[in-house]
Structure formats: C-alpha cells, structure tokens
Design a protein around this motif. Structure first.
Motif, PDB file in Angstrom:
ATOM      1  N   ASN A  82       0.820  -1.210   0.000  1.00 35.98           N
ATOM      2  CA  ASN A  82       0.000   0.000   0.000  1.00 35.98           C
ATOM      3  C   ASN A  82       0.857   1.264   0.000  1.00 35.98           C
ATOM      4  O   ASN A  82       0.600   2.220  -0.732  1.00 35.98           O
ATOM      5  CB  ASN A  82      -0.885  -0.041   1.264  1.00 35.98           C
ATOM      6  CG  ASN A  82      -2.182   0.692   1.065  1.00 35.98           C
ATOM      7  OD1 ASN A  82      -2.681   0.799  -0.053  1.00 35.98           O
ATOM      8  ND2 ASN A  82      -2.719   1.211   2.148  1.00 35.98           N
TER       9      ASN A  82
ATOM     10  N   PHE B 130       3.936   1.551  -1.022  1.00 41.95           N
ATOM     11  CA  PHE B 130       4.707   1.725  -2.258  1.00 41.95           C
ATOM     12  C   PHE B 130       3.875   1.500  -3.503  1.00 41.95           C
ATOM     13  O   PHE B 130       4.395   1.043  -4.525  1.00 41.95           O
ATOM     14  CB  PHE B 130       5.915   0.773  -2.259  1.00 41.95           C
ATOM     15  CG  PHE B 130       6.956   1.132  -1.245  1.00 41.95           C
ATOM     16  CD1 PHE B 130       7.058   0.438  -0.041  1.00 41.95           C
ATOM     17  CD2 PHE B 130       7.836   2.185  -1.483  1.00 41.95           C
ATOM     18  CE1 PHE B 130       8.027   0.785   0.894  1.00 41.95           C
ATOM     19  CE2 PHE B 130       8.791   2.541  -0.539  1.00 41.95           C
ATOM     20  CZ  PHE B 130       8.887   1.837   0.655  1.00 41.95           C
ATOM     21  N   LYS B 131       2.580   1.869  -3.414  1.00 38.38           N
ATOM     22  CA  LYS B 131       1.756   1.591  -4.588  1.00 38.38           C
ATOM     23  C   LYS B 131       2.163   2.400  -5.816  1.00 38.38           C
ATOM     24  O   LYS B 131       1.846   2.039  -6.935  1.00 38.38           O
ATOM     25  CB  LYS B 131       0.262   1.754  -4.291  1.00 38.38           C
ATOM     26  CG  LYS B 131      -0.157   3.016  -3.601  1.00 38.38           C
ATOM     27  CD  LYS B 131      -1.670   2.983  -3.386  1.00 38.38           C
ATOM     28  CE  LYS B 131      -2.157   4.218  -2.682  1.00 38.38           C
ATOM     29  NZ  LYS B 131      -2.532   3.988  -1.312  1.00 38.38           N
ATOM     30  N   GLU B 132       2.927   3.433  -5.605  1.00 37.88           N
ATOM     31  CA  GLU B 132       3.414   4.231  -6.765  1.00 37.88           C
ATOM     32  C   GLU B 132       4.561   3.512  -7.459  1.00 37.88           C
ATOM     33  O   GLU B 132       4.891   3.796  -8.602  1.00 37.88           O
ATOM     34  CB  GLU B 132       3.895   5.613  -6.294  1.00 37.88           C
ATOM     35  CG  GLU B 132       2.886   6.348  -5.400  1.00 37.88           C
ATOM     36  CD  GLU B 132       1.510   6.478  -6.037  1.00 37.88           C
ATOM     37  OE1 GLU B 132       1.444   6.760  -7.254  1.00 37.88           O
ATOM     38  OE2 GLU B 132       0.491   6.272  -5.348  1.00 37.88           O
ATOM     39  N   ASN B 133       5.214   2.577  -6.682  1.00 39.90           N
ATOM     40  CA  ASN B 133       6.408   1.907  -7.229  1.00 39.90           C
ATOM     41  C   ASN B 133       6.029   0.533  -7.779  1.00 39.90           C
ATOM     42  O   ASN B 133       5.792  -0.393  -7.005  1.00 39.90           O
ATOM     43  CB  ASN B 133       7.448   1.792  -6.102  1.00 39.90           C
ATOM     44  CG  ASN B 133       8.767   1.235  -6.590  1.00 39.90           C
ATOM     45  OD1 ASN B 133       8.835   0.512  -7.582  1.00 39.90           O
ATOM     46  ND2 ASN B 133       9.828   1.608  -5.889  1.00 39.90           N
ATOM     47  N   PRO B 134       5.973   0.392  -9.118  1.00 40.20           N
ATOM     48  CA  PRO B 134       5.507  -0.876  -9.693  1.00 40.20           C
ATOM     49  C   PRO B 134       6.426  -2.053  -9.361  1.00 40.20           C
ATOM     50  O   PRO B 134       5.967  -3.158  -9.103  1.00 40.20           O
ATOM     51  CB  PRO B 134       5.480  -0.600 -11.211  1.00 40.20           C
ATOM     52  CG  PRO B 134       6.330   0.581 -11.418  1.00 40.20           C
ATOM     53  CD  PRO B 134       6.348   1.380 -10.169  1.00 40.20           C
TER      54      PRO B 134
ATOM     55  N   GLY C 254       5.869  -3.074  -5.918  1.00 39.75           N
ATOM     56  CA  GLY C 254       4.552  -3.725  -5.884  1.00 39.75           C
ATOM     57  C   GLY C 254       4.624  -5.171  -6.305  1.00 39.75           C
ATOM     58  O   GLY C 254       4.055  -6.071  -5.657  1.00 39.75           O
TER      59      GLY C 254
END
Lengths: 668, 122
Positions: free
Chosen positions: A474, A476-480, A483
């Motif tokens: 959650n 690091f949801k910007e970091n694919p 993720g």
C-alpha cells in the motif's frame, strides 16, 4: 402291615370244612398254600404248598398257633383279628410271614370264616401265596431308580458307587462290591453287606489274597474279557478250583457263596471295572432277571463314571484356557443374544477384568450387561449405539469409551469386536478383546495439543509478515517494481499458510478428528464461485464450466471448496503446455458427478490410485517444478469419503487427466 | 462528519497488534491495542469501543471466558465482537459464545477492513 377289607358273601358250610381235612387231594392240588385254624388260631390243616412256603411239615405245626408263621402287629391280638374276620367276612391282606429258617416272606393272604349251618364260626381258612417275586420286581425297579438318582446327584463317583452298593443289600443281593481298574490295578471302591463282620471278612480275604487279573475265573476274568459272568449256583468244587490254598478255601467257604453275578463297567468301549453281586445267607439263587438288573445297574454306573470323567476333562481344559486368557493384556469376552429377546448377555469374561478394573469375573457376569453399568455416564449412549451398529451390520469393528474401575479410576478403553453369526449369516453374538488405551489416548491428546499449538505458533508470525507485506504494498503503490516483489512475497506466505493447513488437516484425519459442518447449498453455484476466484490467479489457463444440472446438496461447503480448489489448482499446475481446464457438473442416478479435465502430463496407470496416498509426489524428475507436500489429494479423498462419496481419476500419460468426484444426492 | 469509530484490539502478539493498528488507522479508525485479557473489562468500560477484535487463544488467559463475560454484561454485550484466530476450529465456539464475527489468521488486509466497516456501520 397292610389290611384291605373286602365285602364278600358270608361263607357257611360245615360239610366243606370236613372235606378240607388232611390228607386231602383237593387241597394238595391247589397252587396256593392253604391252612385251617380253629377259633383260637391253632392250626388244624396244612397243605403241601404251605409246607413249601413255610418250611414246616404239618406234623410240626399241628395244634400250634398261627402266630408261629404270622408275627402279629403290636396294635392288635389274635383274638381281635379273628373276631373281626368272623364278623366281617373275608379279609384280603399282605403280610410279612416267617419261615421255619427265620427268613421273612412277603405273602398275600385271604382269610375267611368257616361257619356251621347255624351261622356260627367254627374255623378259619386261609389261602396264601408268595409274592416275593412280584415284590422283588417292584423292589428292583425302585432300586434302579434310586441308583440312577444317586449316581446323577454328584460327580464324585467313588462316593455315589459306595452309596449304591449299600442300597443294593440286602434287597437285591446279600453282598454288593464295585471294583475299578486304575492304572492296570483293580481297586475295590465299594463293598457292602448288612453285617459289618462280613465286610471285615471280605476285607481280610482281599488283603491276604489280592485279586489276580490274569485269573481264568471270577472278577479277573470279567475285567479281562469285558463280558459278564453268571454263576447261578456255586459249588464247593468251584470254590476249590478257585482257592489258592487251604486257608483261602476256608475263607471262601466262610463267606457262604450260593450264587454270583459279575458285570463289567465300561467307559468309551473300554472295561474300567465291575460290579459283583453275591447271595449267601439268603440262600436265594440269582435268576436271568437278576442278571438283567445287574447289567442295568452297570450301565447306569458306567454312564455316571464317564460323565464324571468328561466333566473333569472339560473343566481342566476350561481352566487351562482361562489361565491362558488371563495372560492376555486385555479383557477377552463373549456375549450372546438372549433367545427370544433383543438384549445381549455376556457369558464369558477373562480374568484380566480383575487386573484392569478390580471386578471379579463373578461380579462381571452377575448381570447380563454389567459391562455397560461401569461405562462412564457420558460415554454410555455412544457405546450402546456404536456396539449395536457393529452387531447389526455384522461387520464388527472398534468402540471406544471410558470404564470406571472399582476404585473409581477412569480408564479409556478400545473394544475390538467381531460378530458371531449363525449358519445363515445372521448375527447372534459378539466377541472380542477390550484394551486399555489410556496411554495411547494420552499420546494422542499430547499430539493434538502439539499440532494445535504448532499451527497457532506458525500462523502468528505469518500473519505479521503478511500484514506488513500488504502495508508496504500500500505504501509503495506508486512503485511498480516494489509492488510486484511485494505481491510475490504475499503469494509465498499464502503458500506457506496452505502447507500448514494441510499438515493440520492430515493430523486431524489421522486422529479421526476432522469434523464436517454440513449445510444445504447449490453445488453449481459453488463450482462457479471457485472457478471465478481461481480464474483471477491464472493468466495461462481458461476455466470452462459446464453445469448440466444444478441442485441443492447437504455437505460441508468449506471443505468441498477445499477439494475443488485443490483439484483445479493441480489441473492448472500439471498442464503447463495447455491453456484450458474443463469443469462439468451433472446428475447421474442418485449421485452428483463433478469432473475436472486437464490436458497436461497425465498420470501413469500404475499410479492412478497411488496419487491419493498421503505424501505421494509425481515423478521425481519433474518434482522440483511441482513443489508441495503431496497432501492435497489425500485430504481431498478423505473429505469426499467422509461425505460417503467417491473420487477417482482417468488419465492417459502425456495427454490428459480427468478427476471425478461423486457425491450422493441424499445425505445420510 | 461522522464520529471516528473506536476499535479495541486484544491479542497477545505485539507485532500483530501493530499490523492491525497500522491497517485500521490507515482506513480512518481509532485503534487501541491491549496485549492481555487482564483488566479487559475495565479497559472496555473506559474506552467504550465500537468494535472489539479479540484473539481467543492467548496463553494464560482463556479468551472464551472473556467472551462469555462480555456477552453476559448488560451494557458490554451491545459492543460487537469479532474473534480473530489462527485455528479455524474456534469459529464454531466463538459463534456459540456470542461473537458476531470471525476472522482467520493470517488475513488479507482487505478482509480486515471489510469486516471492521461491516460491524461499525450499524
């Protein structure tokens, strides 16, 4: 003394009286003994048969009172008796008369008054005959009946034979002896005579001249040949022939042998002894009838001895068996259905019951279902229901419950039961052994506790790791990249979690602790739901559903889902080159069939049933790519079978596999 | 603006308490964690949560007993209880003792949030 009054016409003819004076042809020819007495009872006339019967000639009795031959009863006088006969007419009675030699006689006597023309009694006339023979017949019958009763009353045949020998004298014979062969030697078990002095004499002869079994005559011969010997009349010559020396002859003569019968005793076709009957003082010669009586007695005595021996053999065997069973570390028991009732009765229990519970076998058998009364109250119903089921099905099996020992201790036991059936296969009883499983139960309890604790302990950090993994995802949801990695971590934890669950399930199955929570639900809907969920997890395979019929079934939804997930996951896993899995659901007869087909590596024929065994893995070469514990199919099979269903597979190696699940539509 | 819902979590494992706290606070709940069943009744009476998340298997303290006590109390029984447990067998017992919900450990974050929202929206 028996008196029977008969009403007869008064007899009155003096002329007849006169014709009856001896010597007289009429009187001589009549079979009966006849005599005439005057008013004082003095004898006036006496015929030849009277001589024969009483042993006195007429000259010897003329003028003597008839009390010489008729000893009177204390209650009366001769005068009274005669007066009675005079008044009442003929008298028919049974008397014990007395012979010249003192021997008693059983006689039947009919006495009538002789009257003159004026009706005055002038004399008495009596007709009488010896009924000793009839009486003897009756006596013999009674004797044999009594002998049978005595012989049957006890297994101690030494004592009963002694009693019977005593009973036989003096009625059947003057002497009675019983000899038994024991270890090749003759043993005198009984010897009877009414006079003790005679018995002493017999014992003396026995002591000085012990029986010679090889003898050509007498007892030795009977014991050797197994055939009776009958000597209606013993002569002095015969005695001389048998006597071993002068003294022996003297002693034998002292006995006064007149007549001898010897009959063998048998047991299982072997001669085991003999009964000897001897007449001496009574002077009576034995007849064929007496021989028959002796043989009848021998038959009864033989039977009694045989029974006693058989009983002893049975008792010995029983004791041996009991001793053996007492050594078995479990209660060995047997129980039969009571005839005409639906209840059972325990008819045997081994000694071990005392060791295990403190109750004696006697206490245990006092009530037909005593075993149940000492079952722990909480387990009683279950014990009864399960036992009944085992019995009725005829298959037998195992029942577990707690017994309460006499001292109050509670013991877990396992009754391993088999069913006894009659010729038609109908259950009629049960037998088995009940073992103390306290130790086993304790071990199981500890194992269960360990498994639960281990499961809990493993899942706690799993929860934390999973939790933080998801929180991170959650965060690091910007970091694919992050993720993706975090997703992989989450998947691994799920895998780990499944392994722990499987281990727990297997442990439960092995302890028979897996419980189903049944509910009614639509099986078609469940299939669709599972497939939907799984479809999300696979990008490579398409799950094609074909539900031909749908219905509501009663089953454990959660567990059934577990099975479907397991098989579908396998289908996907083991067909990496394929892209579809087919799922079908349909009704067939009284079952619902679910089939799952994959087009993957398939299963070798020899492994088609083995794959359902716990810890079975597919071929080692591919093993590493198909990691797992090999528990899924085993657990699935258990779950389906607990639902009274079936699971099996059809497969062609390298081409396809179809897993079938069959569930009964009507649940039990 | 609706009042912030208060969640009381009782679990002997500190790490799990932390995980749940982070997850629920992220979703807008106020969370108080206690790591022992002792004094739980007092703490509930003080905090007056809208939902109690209770671990039923805690060493030394019988979680089932706590549940029974809570459900017997006239006031406290009104607060919904969701039992969280690693052992799925306890689901039945939890229901029997009066718990309104059950959550298996390990759980998905989405599951936790869903169930919390469900029981605090009444």
């Amino acid at each position: 003394m028996v008196r029977q009054k008969k009403s007869v016409d008064k007899f009155s003819s003096l002329s007849l009286f006169q014709t009856l004076q001896p010597p007289n042809n009429i009187l001589e020819n009549i079979k009966e003994a006849i005599f005439i007495a005057d008013l004082d009872g003095k004898l006036l006339s006496w015929n030849k048969n009277a001589e024969k019967l009483f042993g006195y000639t007429f000259e010897e009795v003329r003028g003597k009172k008839i009390t010489l031959i008729y000893p009177l009863n204390l209650n009366t006088t001769l005068k009274k008796d005669l007066a009675e006969i005079s008044d009442n007419g003929s008298l028919d009675s049974l008397w014990i008369g007395r012979r010249k030699d003192g021997r008693p006689l059983s006689i039947n006597i009919v006495t009538s008054p002789l009257k003159d023309n004026e009706g005055r009694t002038v004399a008495f006339i009596a007709l009488s005959h010896d009924i000793s023979d009839n009486q003897r017949l009756e006596e013999t019958q009674t004797f044999l009946e009594n002998a049978s009763r005595i012989l049957a009353s006890s297994l101690d045949y030494q004592t009963t034979l002694e009693t019977v020998a005593k009973l036989a004298v003096p009625g059947i014979a003057d002497w009675c002896a019983v000899d038994l062969l024991e270890q090749g030697k003759a043993n005198r078990v009984a010897i009877a005579h009414i006079r003790a002095s005679k018995i002493r004499l017999a014992k003396q002869i026995e002591k000085e001249y012990p029986m010679d079994l090889k003898s050509e005559a007498g007892l030795g011969k009977v014991l050797g040949s197994g055939k009776p010997e009958f000597y209606p009349l013993i002569t002095d010559e015969m005695l001389s022939g048998v006597a071993r020396d002068k003294r022996h002859l003297y002693l034998l003569r002292k006995v006064g042998f007149i007549s001898v019968i010897m009959v063998p005793l048998f047991s299982q076709k072997k001669t085991i002894g003999a009964i000897s009957l001897v007449n001496a003082e009574s002077q009576r010669r034995f007849t064929e009838e007496d021989l028959e009586t002796a043989q009848q007695l021998a038959i009864r005595a033989s039977m009694a001895i045989e029974n006693s021996k058989l009983y002893k053999t049975v008792e010995d065997e029983r004791e041996r068996l009991n001793n053996l069973l007492a050594k078995v570390p479990g209660v060995v028991w047997e129980s039969w259905m009571e005839t005409g009732k639906s209840s059972h009765r325990v008819n045997f229990v081994s000694q071990y019951v005392e060791t295990m519970l403190g109750y004696t076998t006697k206490e245990w058998l006092q009530a037909p279902d005593f075993w149940l009364t000492v079952v722990h109250p909480e387990d009683r119903e279950k014990a009864v229901v399960e036992s009944e089921e085992l019995f009725r099905s005829g298959k037998g099996g195992v029942v577990r419950f707690r017994w309460i020992a006499k001292n109050g201790k509670i013991i877990w036991v396992e009754a391993q039961t088999s069913v006894i059936k009659d010729n038609e296969g109908k259950p009629i009883g049960t037998r088995g052994v009940t073992l103390d499983i306290s130790e086993r139960m304790e071990l199981e309890r500890r194992k269960d506790e360990f498994i639960s604790t281990a499961s809990h302990e493993l899942k706690t950090p799993m929860t934390t790791i999973k939790g933080f993994t998801q929180i991170l995802a959650n965060l690091f949801k910007e970091n694919p990249v992050a993720g993706v990695y975090l997703l992989k971590m989450n998947d691994q934890i799920d895998r780990l979690r499944k392994l722990v669950d499987d281990l727990l399930d297997v442990s439960k199955i092995q302890s028979s602790k897996l419980i189903l929570n049944k509910e009614k639900f639509s099986v078609g809907e469940l299939i669709k739901e599972i497939c939907q969920d799984l479809q999300y997890t696979t990008a490579t395979h398409k799950l094609k559903i074909e539900i031909r019929n749908d219905l509501l079934i009663t089953a454990d939804r959660y567990r059934l889902a577990q099975v479907l997930i397991n098989i579908l996951s396998n289908a996907i896993k083991y067909s990496p080159q394929a892209d579809v899995v087919l799922i079908k659901g349909r009704v067939q007869g009284d079952s619902y069939i679910i089939s799952i087909k994959d087009f993957g590596i398939g299963i070798a024929r020899k492994n088609l049933t083995r794959i359902f065994e716990p810890f079975y893995q597919a071929e080692t070469t591919i093993r590493r790519s198909f990691a797992g514990l090999g528990l899924g199919l085993h657990i699935s099979k258990e779950i389906i079978e607990m639902h009274q269903g079936q699971i099996w597979v059809e497969s062609e190696k390298g081409r396809y596999s179809i897993f079938y699940i069959s569930l009964p539509i009507k649940s039990k | 603006m609706t009042k912030q819902k208060k969640i009381l979590v009782c679990d002997d494992d500190e790490a799990i308490l932390e995980v749940i706290k982070i997850m629920l606070e992220e979703s807008g709940f106020a969370v108080k964690g206690i790591n022992s069943g002792k004094q739980i009744v007092k703490k509930i009476q003080e905090y007056l949560p809208d939902l109690i998340l209770l671990d039923i298997w805690m060493p030394g303290i019988d979680g089932k007993e706590i549940l029974t006590i809570l459900k017997r109390d006239k006031v406290l029984k009104k607060i919904p209880v969701v039992v969280i447990s690693a052992l799925s067998d306890t689901k039945k017992i939890a229901k029997e003792k009066g718990a309104e919900g059950f959550l298996n450990k390990p759980f998905e974050m989405t599951e936790l949030i869903k169930i919390t929202e469900k029981f605090t929206n009444g």
